[in-house]
Design a protein around this motif. Structure first.
Motif, PDB file in Angstrom:
ATOM      1  N   GLY A   1      36.224  28.866  47.558  1.00 32.69           N
ATOM      2  CA  GLY A   1      36.456  29.665  48.747  1.00 32.69           C
ATOM      3  C   GLY A   1      36.681  28.857  50.008  1.00 32.69           C
ATOM      4  O   GLY A   1      37.122  29.401  50.999  1.00 32.69           O
ATOM      5  N   GLY A   2      36.380  27.587  49.974  1.00 31.02           N
ATOM      6  CA  GLY A   2      36.624  26.760  51.147  1.00 31.02           C
ATOM      7  C   GLY A   2      38.090  26.400  51.237  1.00 31.02           C
ATOM      8  O   GLY A   2      38.860  26.681  50.331  1.00 31.02           O
ATOM      9  N   PRO A   3      38.495  25.780  52.307  1.00 31.53           N
ATOM     10  CA  PRO A   3      39.898  25.405  52.423  1.00 31.53           C
ATOM     11  C   PRO A   3      40.309  24.517  51.262  1.00 31.53           C
ATOM     12  O   PRO A   3      39.753  23.453  51.053  1.00 31.53           O
ATOM     13  N   GLY A   4      41.241  25.006  50.480  1.00 35.57           N
ATOM     14  CA  GLY A   4      41.734  24.241  49.345  1.00 35.57           C
ATOM     15  C   GLY A   4      40.731  24.125  48.225  1.00 35.57           C
ATOM     16  O   GLY A   4      40.884  23.288  47.348  1.00 35.57           O
ATOM     17  N   GLY A   5      39.710  24.986  48.218  1.00 36.21           N
ATOM     18  CA  GLY A   5      38.668  24.913  47.205  1.00 36.21           C
ATOM     19  C   GLY A   5      39.182  25.204  45.820  1.00 36.21           C
ATOM     20  O   GLY A   5      40.332  25.560  45.627  1.00 36.21           O
ATOM     21  N   PRO A   6      38.325  25.037  44.803  1.00 37.20           N
ATOM     22  CA  PRO A   6      38.745  25.180  43.425  1.00 37.20           C
ATOM     23  C   PRO A   6      39.303  26.553  43.082  1.00 37.20           C
ATOM     24  O   PRO A   6      40.120  26.667  42.202  1.00 37.20           O
ATOM     25  N   GLY A   7      38.860  27.577  43.741  1.00 44.72           N
ATOM     26  CA  GLY A   7      39.309  28.908  43.388  1.00 44.72           C
ATOM     27  C   GLY A   7      40.633  29.264  44.029  1.00 44.72           C
ATOM     28  O   GLY A   7      41.075  28.629  44.979  1.00 44.72           O
TER      29      GLY A   7
ATOM     30  N   ASN B   1      46.241  32.282  35.801  1.00 42.02           N
ATOM     31  CA  ASN B   1      45.048  31.428  35.763  1.00 42.02           C
ATOM     32  C   ASN B   1      43.784  32.107  36.261  1.00 42.02           C
ATOM     33  O   ASN B   1      42.713  31.501  36.235  1.00 42.02           O
ATOM     34  N   ARG B   2      43.903  33.349  36.690  1.00 43.35           N
ATOM     35  CA  ARG B   2      42.733  34.059  37.213  1.00 43.35           C
ATOM     36  C   ARG B   2      41.586  34.116  36.207  1.00 43.35           C
ATOM     37  O   ARG B   2      40.438  33.811  36.574  1.00 43.35           O
ATOM     38  N   PRO B   3      41.832  34.470  34.943  1.00 45.63           N
ATOM     39  CA  PRO B   3      40.697  34.505  34.001  1.00 45.63           C
ATOM     40  C   PRO B   3      40.012  33.140  33.848  1.00 45.63           C
ATOM     41  O   PRO B   3      38.791  33.064  33.731  1.00 45.63           O
ATOM     42  N   ALA B   4      40.801  32.069  33.869  1.00 49.44           N
ATOM     43  CA  ALA B   4      40.211  30.737  33.732  1.00 49.44           C
ATOM     44  C   ALA B   4      39.352  30.396  34.950  1.00 49.44           C
ATOM     45  O   ALA B   4      38.265  29.823  34.803  1.00 49.44           O
ATOM     46  N   PHE B   5      39.810  30.746  36.158  1.00 53.60           N
ATOM     47  CA  PHE B   5      39.011  30.504  37.357  1.00 53.60           C
ATOM     48  C   PHE B   5      37.717  31.323  37.315  1.00 53.60           C
ATOM     49  O   PHE B   5      36.651  30.832  37.688  1.00 53.60           O
ATOM     50  N   GLU B   6      37.823  32.575  36.875  1.00 47.69           N
ATOM     51  CA  GLU B   6      36.624  33.415  36.798  1.00 47.69           C
ATOM     52  C   GLU B   6      35.625  32.836  35.804  1.00 47.69           C
ATOM     53  O   GLU B   6      34.427  32.778  36.079  1.00 47.69           O
TER      54      GLU B   6
ATOM     55  N   LEU C   1      40.846  22.326  36.458  1.00 48.39           N
ATOM     56  CA  LEU C   1      41.621  23.575  36.499  1.00 48.39           C
ATOM     57  C   LEU C   1      42.349  23.695  37.828  1.00 48.39           C
ATOM     58  O   LEU C   1      43.542  24.016  37.871  1.00 48.39           O
ATOM     59  N   ARG C   2      41.650  23.423  38.907  1.00 49.15           N
ATOM     60  CA  ARG C   2      42.276  23.495  40.224  1.00 49.15           C
ATOM     61  C   ARG C   2      43.456  22.539  40.310  1.00 49.15           C
ATOM     62  O   ARG C   2      44.521  22.882  40.827  1.00 49.15           O
ATOM     63  N   ALA C   3      43.281  21.318  39.803  1.00 49.46           N
ATOM     64  CA  ALA C   3      44.357  20.325  39.858  1.00 49.46           C
ATOM     65  C   ALA C   3      45.577  20.787  39.060  1.00 49.46           C
ATOM     66  O   ALA C   3      46.717  20.633  39.507  1.00 49.46           O
ATOM     67  N   LYS C   4      45.349  21.357  37.888  1.00 49.87           N
ATOM     68  CA  LYS C   4      46.467  21.848  37.068  1.00 49.87           C
ATOM     69  C   LYS C   4      47.220  22.966  37.780  1.00 49.87           C
ATOM     70  O   LYS C   4      48.450  22.970  37.829  1.00 49.87           O
ATOM     71  N   VAL C   5      46.477  23.910  38.317  1.00 49.97           N
ATOM     72  CA  VAL C   5      47.104  25.040  38.997  1.00 49.97           C
ATOM     73  C   VAL C   5      47.806  24.560  40.267  1.00 49.97           C
ATOM     74  O   VAL C   5      48.927  24.987  40.560  1.00 49.97           O
ATOM     75  N   GLU C   6      47.170  23.668  40.992  1.00 50.43           N
ATOM     76  CA  GLU C   6      47.792  23.141  42.199  1.00 50.43           C
ATOM     77  C   GLU C   6      49.099  22.437  41.866  1.00 50.43           C
ATOM     78  O   GLU C   6      50.084  22.560  42.592  1.00 50.43           O
TER      79      GLU C   6
END
Length: 166
Positions: free
Chosen positions: A28-34, A62-67, A111-116
């Motif tokens: 939830g932070g700037p550029g955070g994992p979610g 990717n929403r299910p993976a983040f959840e 996960l964040r890196a892949k999605v980014e």
């Protein structure tokens, strides 16, 4: 005893949080994992309608993976809290709980890196430059102050009760 348990739990949480910050900014932070952290930064880039669609599809996929990763992180911190409150002297249990926090943080960061990476492929070179300039801002001073205040409280308590000559 309860205060000591909470103090130790706070200290362990701060150390775990430091690991999470090193692995990637908090959810939830700037550029955070979610995806919600990414959204803040994406909105600043003035995406075209086509880019908005493409990014939305990437985030939806990717929403299910983040959840799931978020749940794993919460469960890992819950496990540490339980270990520290129920069996604080059990070094093996505390180490095991700590490893779970580290593994959950690592998975979330990967996960964040892949999605980014997928999102960056949708951006123009100028937008990617803007994205990079806003990457991982330093933690707010409030977090540092809270950490140092907690650290000082622990040190004051130790000094007050350990005594210099005992």
């Amino acid at each position: 005893m309860k205060k000591l348990c909470y103090g130790l739990l706070t200290l362990v949480s701060l150390v775990g949080s430091a690991y999470a910050v090193a692995a990637g900014p908090g959810p939830g932070g700037p550029g955070g994992p979610g995806p919600e952290g990414m959204l803040d930064r994406l909105l600043a880039l003035k995406l075209s309608d086509a880019q908005k669609h493409d990014v939305a599809v990437i985030l939806k996929e990717n929403r299910p993976a983040f959840e799931a990763a978020g749940r794993a992180m919460h469960e890992a911190f819950d496990g540490m809290r339980d270990a520290m409150c129920k069996e604080p002297g059990n070094e093996q249990l505390v180490r095991q709980a700590s490893r779970k926090i580290g593994a959950a943080g690592e998975e979330l960061a990967v996960l964040r890196a892949k999605v980014e990476g997928k999102v960056l492929a949708v951006l123009t070179p100028e937008q990617r430059k803007e994205w990079a300039e806003g990457c991982m801002p330093p933690p707010p001073p409030k977090n540092k102050e809270r950490f140092h205040a907690g650290h000082e409280l622990v040190n004051e308590w130790i000094d007050a009760h350990a005594g210099a000559g005992k």
